[in-house]
Design a protein around this motif. Structure first.
Motif, mmCIF file in Angstrom:
data_model
loop_
_atom_site.group_PDB
_atom_site.id
_atom_site.type_symbol
_atom_site.label_atom_id
_atom_site.label_comp_id
_atom_site.label_asym_id
_atom_site.label_seq_id
_atom_site.Cartn_x
_atom_site.Cartn_y
_atom_site.Cartn_z
ATOM 1 N N ALA A 169 0.827 -1.204 0.000
ATOM 2 C CA ALA A 169 0.000 0.000 0.000
ATOM 3 C C ALA A 169 0.862 1.254 0.000
ATOM 4 N N CYS A 170 1.910 1.252 0.810
ATOM 5 C CA CYS A 170 2.785 2.427 0.868
ATOM 6 C C CYS A 170 3.573 2.590 -0.427
ATOM 7 N N GLU A 171 4.031 1.476 -0.998
ATOM 8 C CA GLU A 171 4.757 1.549 -2.267
ATOM 9 C C GLU A 171 3.864 2.059 -3.390
ATOM 10 N N ALA A 172 2.551 1.792 -3.292
ATOM 11 C CA ALA A 172 1.595 2.245 -4.308
ATOM 12 C C ALA A 172 1.121 3.669 -4.053
ATOM 13 N N ASN A 173 1.699 4.341 -3.035
ATOM 14 C CA ASN A 173 1.382 5.729 -2.696
ATOM 15 C C ASN A 173 -0.040 5.885 -2.151
ATOM 16 N N LEU A 174 -0.554 4.819 -1.519
ATOM 17 C CA LEU A 174 -1.836 4.913 -0.845
ATOM 18 C C LEU A 174 -1.649 5.539 0.534
ATOM 19 N N GLU A 175 -2.748 5.981 1.150
ATOM 20 C CA GLU A 175 -2.650 6.609 2.466
ATOM 21 C C GLU A 175 -2.322 5.593 3.552
ATOM 22 N N GLY A 176 -2.743 4.340 3.359
ATOM 23 C CA GLY A 176 -2.495 3.314 4.357
ATOM 24 C C GLY A 176 -3.509 2.197 4.220
ATOM 25 N N ILE A 177 -3.665 1.407 5.287
ATOM 26 C CA ILE A 177 -4.621 0.303 5.274
ATOM 27 C C ILE A 177 -5.458 0.351 6.553
ATOM 28 N N VAL A 178 -6.575 -0.362 6.519
ATOM 29 C CA VAL A 178 -7.383 -0.596 7.709
ATOM 30 C C VAL A 178 -7.458 -2.107 7.910
ATOM 31 N N SER A 179 -7.065 -2.563 9.086
ATOM 32 C CA SER A 179 -7.102 -3.988 9.428
ATOM 33 C C SER A 179 -8.266 -4.222 10.382
ATOM 34 N N LYS A 180 -9.063 -5.262 10.108
ATOM 35 C CA LYS A 180 -10.263 -5.520 10.897
ATOM 36 C C LYS A 180 -10.333 -6.998 11.285
ATOM 37 N N ARG A 181 -10.690 -7.252 12.535
ATOM 38 C CA ARG A 181 -10.910 -8.631 12.960
ATOM 39 C C ARG A 181 -12.123 -9.181 12.222
ATOM 40 N N LEU A 182 -11.932 -10.340 11.585
ATOM 41 C CA LEU A 182 -12.986 -10.910 10.755
ATOM 42 C C LEU A 182 -14.185 -11.385 11.569
ATOM 43 N N ASP A 183 -13.980 -11.640 12.860
ATOM 44 C CA ASP A 183 -15.080 -12.125 13.693
ATOM 45 C C ASP A 183 -15.728 -11.009 14.507
ATOM 46 N N SER A 184 -15.358 -9.748 14.252
ATOM 47 C CA SER A 184 -15.818 -8.657 15.114
ATOM 48 C C SER A 184 -17.249 -8.241 14.783
ATOM 49 N N PRO A 185 -18.081 -8.035 15.822
ATOM 50 C CA PRO A 185 -19.387 -7.410 15.613
ATOM 51 C C PRO A 185 -19.199 -5.917 15.386
ATOM 52 N N TYR A 186 -20.267 -5.242 14.999
ATOM 53 C CA TYR A 186 -20.198 -3.796 14.792
ATOM 54 C C TYR A 186 -20.609 -3.097 16.075
ATOM 55 N N ARG A 187 -19.698 -2.271 16.615
ATOM 56 C CA ARG A 187 -19.978 -1.516 17.824
ATOM 57 C C ARG A 187 -19.566 -0.066 17.604
ATOM 58 N N SER A 188 -20.487 0.852 17.812
ATOM 59 C CA SER A 188 -20.204 2.274 17.625
ATOM 60 C C SER A 188 -19.069 2.722 18.528
ATOM 61 N N GLY A 189 -18.270 3.680 18.026
ATOM 62 C CA GLY A 189 -17.184 4.233 18.816
ATOM 63 C C GLY A 189 -15.843 3.620 18.474
ATOM 64 N N ALA A 190 -14.811 4.058 19.198
ATOM 65 C CA ALA A 190 -13.447 3.598 18.950
ATOM 66 C C ALA A 190 -13.272 2.152 19.396
ATOM 67 N N THR A 191 -12.478 1.396 18.640
ATOM 68 C CA THR A 191 -12.263 -0.013 18.954
ATOM 69 C C THR A 191 -10.918 -0.474 18.402
ATOM 70 N N MET A 192 -10.285 -1.384 19.134
ATOM 71 C CA MET A 192 -9.054 -2.005 18.642
ATOM 72 C C MET A 192 -9.346 -3.209 17.755
ATOM 73 N N ASN A 193 -10.631 -3.558 17.571
ATOM 74 C CA ASN A 193 -10.977 -4.609 16.615
ATOM 75 C C ASN A 193 -10.814 -4.130 15.178
ATOM 76 N N TRP A 194 -10.803 -2.805 15.000
ATOM 77 C CA TRP A 194 -10.451 -2.186 13.728
ATOM 78 C C TRP A 194 -9.237 -1.301 13.982
ATOM 79 N N ARG A 195 -8.246 -1.376 13.115
ATOM 80 C CA ARG A 195 -7.030 -0.594 13.302
ATOM 81 C C ARG A 195 -6.618 0.037 11.973
ATOM 82 N N LYS A 196 -6.276 1.316 12.011
ATOM 83 C CA LYS A 196 -5.783 1.973 10.805
ATOM 84 C C LYS A 196 -4.284 2.184 10.937
ATOM 85 N N ILE A 197 -3.579 1.866 9.863
ATOM 86 C CA ILE A 197 -2.137 1.988 9.828
ATOM 87 C C ILE A 197 -1.800 2.852 8.633
#
Length: 291
Positions: free
Chosen positions: A164-192
């Motif tokens: 992603a960085c080599e392609a000049n993208l802003e970054g990636i978002v990594s998400k736990r595949l088993d995570s439910p959706y919960r409003s607000g900040a969470t470490m089950n989704w992470r932006k790098i």
């Protein structure tokens, strides 16, 4: 899946927010997507029709009219879809700086990249694992339009981030595949985010006892913020020697309250910082020289 009552009405759901981290998570329980540089958007379809909401719950349907018309073609009685509204540049990359003018002047060029499905035909899907929600969403989005599905990127988090960085993208978002959706900040989704390096003017320094030293940077006369000085002792001393000969400049406009030593022009630095930020963030000084 049961059909909803014809009068179903849905409300805006406060978004689930990824935490910013330095490194992508390891392990096969994570999925990785492109971090698009745009406006977080929630699409709602119910008995009242199609509505587009901003991250903070403001109704921007009129601003996104071409996308709202296209959303009518999604074959469902009701839904809540999460995504990112973007516009692309000539290289095909999302361009945040061009987005605002595109919304007002050429909304037909906007895209909505859909990445999650919270509600479908009378059923709340938020307790369902992310992987299953996304499988349903992918089948729901027609191919070839301006509303597109955010494809997962194959590979480990480290490999996806590097590409992603080599392609000049802003970054990636990594998400736990088993995570439910919960409003607000969470470490089950992470932006790098990816880092970039750029030459800027060093216009000041902050050296306070017990705190890391910081150089204050400007880019073409615009104040950008501070970058940490992490050099070893000899290079750090060389920097302070050059700083000492330039101390005494008046504070730049609007910065008089900053507790800093302001420098006369002529000292330049190469700074590494997070891509896609208006000001320096997670920034460090990599080198310096006199013009």
């Amino acid at each position: 899946m049961r059909k909803p009552d014809s009068g179903v009405q849905l409300r805006f759901i406060r978004p689930m927010e990824p935490e910013l981290v330095e490194q992508p998570p390891k392990g096969g329980e994570w999925g990785h997507e492109v971090k698009f540089d745009g406006y977080r958007t929630q699409i709602i379809k119910d008995a009242d029709g199609i509505r587009f909401y901003t991250k903070n719950g403001f109704d921007w349907t009129d601003k996104y009219r071409p996308l709202a018309e296209e959303a009518k073609t999604i074959a469902a009685e009701s839904f809540i879809i999460e995504g990112e509204t973007i516009v692309t540049n000539e290289a095909g990359l999302s361009d945040f700086h061009a987005l605002r003018s595109a919304i007002t002047r050429r909304p037909q060029d906007l895209y909505l990249v859909a990445f999650d499905l919270l509600h479908l035909d009378g059923r709340d899907l938020r307790d369902m694992p992310l992987k299953d929600r996304r499988e349903i969403l992918q089948a729901l989005i027609p191919a070839g339009g301006h509303i597109q599905f955010s494809e997962a990127l194959p590979g480990t988090g480290d490999a996806v981030y590097l590409l992603a960085c080599e392609a000049n993208l802003e970054g990636i978002v990594s998400k736990r595949l088993d995570s439910p959706y919960r409003s607000g900040a969470t470490m089950n989704w992470r932006k790098i985010k990816c880092y970039v390096e750029k030459e800027m003017d060093i216009i000041g320094v902050k050296r306070e006892t017990g705190k890391p030293a910081v150089v204050l940077m400007a880019d073409k006369g615009h104040y950008m913020g501070g970058a940490f000085v992490t050099f070893k002792a000899d290079k750090r001393q060389a920097l302070w020697d050059r700083v000492q000969g330039r101390v005494g400049a008046p504070p730049p406009k609007g910065l008089a309250r900053e507790k800093a030593e302001w420098l006369k022009p002529g000292l330049v630095g190469r700074v590494k910082f997070l891509k896609g930020e208006e000001k320096l963030r997670h920034a460090s000084l990599k080198d310096f020289w006199e013009e």
